[in-house]
Design a protein around this motif. Structure first.
Motif, PDB file in Angstrom:
ATOM      1  N   ARG A 178       0.837  -1.132   0.178  1.00  0.00           N
ATOM      2  CA  ARG A 178       0.023  -0.009   0.126  1.00  0.00           C
ATOM      3  C   ARG A 178       1.012   0.998  -0.121  1.00  0.00           C
ATOM      4  O   ARG A 178       2.095   1.266   0.518  1.00  0.00           O
ATOM      5  CB  ARG A 178      -0.833  -0.177   1.103  1.00  0.00           C
ATOM      6  CG  ARG A 178      -1.987  -0.981   1.399  1.00  0.00           C
ATOM      7  CD  ARG A 178      -2.565  -1.171   2.671  1.00  0.00           C
ATOM      8  NE  ARG A 178      -3.322  -0.033   2.950  1.00  0.00           N
ATOM      9  CZ  ARG A 178      -3.851   0.193   4.089  1.00  0.00           C
ATOM     10  NH1 ARG A 178      -3.694  -0.480   5.004  1.00  0.00           N
ATOM     11  NH2 ARG A 178      -4.393   1.317   4.195  1.00  0.00           N
ATOM     12  N   ARG A 179       0.177   2.380  -0.361  1.00  0.00           N
ATOM     13  CA  ARG A 179       1.017   3.619  -0.542  1.00  0.00           C
ATOM     14  C   ARG A 179       1.545   4.006   0.780  1.00  0.00           C
ATOM     15  O   ARG A 179       2.633   4.498   0.910  1.00  0.00           O
ATOM     16  CB  ARG A 179       0.185   4.771  -1.201  1.00  0.00           C
ATOM     17  CG  ARG A 179       0.789   6.069  -1.542  1.00  0.00           C
ATOM     18  CD  ARG A 179       0.175   6.838  -2.205  1.00  0.00           C
ATOM     19  NE  ARG A 179       0.633   8.225  -2.175  1.00  0.00           N
ATOM     20  CZ  ARG A 179       0.278   9.207  -2.685  1.00  0.00           C
ATOM     21  NH1 ARG A 179      -0.942   9.210  -3.506  1.00  0.00           N
ATOM     22  NH2 ARG A 179       0.642  10.681  -2.515  1.00  0.00           N
ATOM     23  N   VAL A 180       0.569   3.857   1.931  1.00  0.00           N
ATOM     24  CA  VAL A 180       1.082   4.120   3.183  1.00  0.00           C
ATOM     25  C   VAL A 180       2.274   3.823   3.494  1.00  0.00           C
ATOM     26  O   VAL A 180       3.246   4.264   4.349  1.00  0.00           O
ATOM     27  CB  VAL A 180      -0.131   4.110   4.115  1.00  0.00           C
ATOM     28  CG1 VAL A 180      -0.478   2.339   4.232  1.00  0.00           C
ATOM     29  CG2 VAL A 180       0.091   4.708   5.501  1.00  0.00           C
ATOM     30  N   GLY A 181       2.677   2.388   3.146  1.00  0.00           N
ATOM     31  CA  GLY A 181       3.700   1.764   3.574  1.00  0.00           C
ATOM     32  C   GLY A 181       4.945   2.270   2.928  1.00  0.00           C
ATOM     33  O   GLY A 181       6.010   2.425   3.593  1.00  0.00           O
ATOM     34  N   ILE A 182       4.786   2.847   1.622  1.00  0.00           N
ATOM     35  CA  ILE A 182       5.804   3.344   0.856  1.00  0.00           C
ATOM     36  C   ILE A 182       6.259   4.809   1.561  1.00  0.00           C
ATOM     37  O   ILE A 182       7.286   5.241   1.865  1.00  0.00           O
ATOM     38  CB  ILE A 182       5.387   3.725  -0.561  1.00  0.00           C
ATOM     39  CG1 ILE A 182       5.456   2.351  -1.279  1.00  0.00           C
ATOM     40  CG2 ILE A 182       6.588   4.395  -1.413  1.00  0.00           C
ATOM     41  CD1 ILE A 182       6.543   1.539  -1.390  1.00  0.00           C
ATOM     42  N   THR A 183       5.320   5.286   1.970  1.00  0.00           N
ATOM     43  CA  THR A 183       5.440   6.735   2.515  1.00  0.00           C
ATOM     44  C   THR A 183       6.220   6.453   3.959  1.00  0.00           C
ATOM     45  O   THR A 183       7.053   7.562   3.997  1.00  0.00           O
ATOM     46  CB  THR A 183       4.026   7.216   2.958  1.00  0.00           C
ATOM     47  OG1 THR A 183       3.252   7.533   2.011  1.00  0.00           O
ATOM     48  CG2 THR A 183       4.136   8.906   3.618  1.00  0.00           C
ATOM     49  N   ALA A 184       5.805   5.524   4.681  1.00  0.00           N
ATOM     50  CA  ALA A 184       6.604   5.244   6.080  1.00  0.00           C
ATOM     51  C   ALA A 184       8.044   4.899   5.719  1.00  0.00           C
ATOM     52  O   ALA A 184       8.753   5.465   6.494  1.00  0.00           O
ATOM     53  CB  ALA A 184       5.905   4.361   7.080  1.00  0.00           C
TER      54      ALA A 184
END
Length: 230
Positions: A178-184
């Motif tokens: 998920r994109r949130v994982g990339i952001t983190a």
């Protein structure tokens, strides 16, 4: 033939290089262009000179996940050397640039005329097999942060620059998260001073640090490619 910038072609004897290059045409690699689809006939083989290509595994109706990458160290369409005309993976341009393109019939003809080309391509197939196997295990067992560091190193190697452009959406697609994982994960690398990431523009600040942050899969792939060269 001293300025051939695809390393696979550059490793061939001069006569074999000349015959192969005479059958190729320049081709522009356009960002996000799909060069071939899973299960479709292989019409061309590509030898990247600049830019690079993602190999994406498609499962059912999923958006897919990247399992390999091809740059100036190799080629797209190596399955033709095995007598296989069906494309096994989706090929998507990840980094724009240029390539040398040859039709599938012409490439088969070149293979028949050059045992050295056959040998080089078959050894490269081994490298691709190693990369596919490593990527599958990496996807299953490693955390997003080390996987992202590995991906950035692989991309930097093929971009041949400390700067390249990639959106978070594309990174999430390539890594199957998920994109949130990339952001983190990207935020953690940036806070560690390894990269700068802003609106899709990435700059690698600390190559050694990024290598230390990556999972062992990156070093394993480098060893496989170095063995291929010798």
């Amino acid at each position: 033939m001293t300025n051939v910038r695809n390393r696979l072609i550059a490793g061939l004897p001069a006569a074999d290089q000349g015959r192969l290059l005479a059958m190729c045409e320049p081709f522009e690699l356009v960002l996000s262009e799909v060069l071939c689809e899973t299960g479709m006939p292989t019409f061309h083989a590509y030898f990247p000179v600049e830019g690079f290509i993602s190999l994406v595994s498609m499962i059912d109706q999923s958006p897919g996940v990247e399992v390999g990458m091809v740059g100036s160290e190799g080629m797209l369409g190596a399955q033709l050397a095995l007598g296989v005309s069906v494309t096994p993976l989706r090929a998507l341009v990840q980094g724009p640039g240029t390539a040398l393109r040859i039709s599938a019939p012409a490439f088969r003809k070149a293979l028949k005329r050059s045992p050295e080309l056959q040998h080089a391509i078959l050894r490269y197939v081994h490298v691709l097999m190693t990369q596919l196997a490593t990527s599958s295990a990496c996807l299953r067992f490693h955390m997003i942060g080390p996987r992202l560091a590995r991906w950035l190193l692989m991309s930097q190697d093929r971009a041949q620059s400390t700067h390249f452009h990639v959106t978070q959406e594309f990174l999430a697609y390539m890594l199957g998260v998920r994109r949130v994982g990339i952001t983190a994960a990207a935020g953690a690398l940036q806070r560690s001073g390894l990269i700068v990431y802003h609106r899709g523009d990435i700059e690698v600040l600390d190559r050694k640090g990024l290598e230390a942050a990556a999972c062992g899969c990156y070093a394993a792939e480098c060893r496989a490619y170095e063995a291929f060269l010798h």
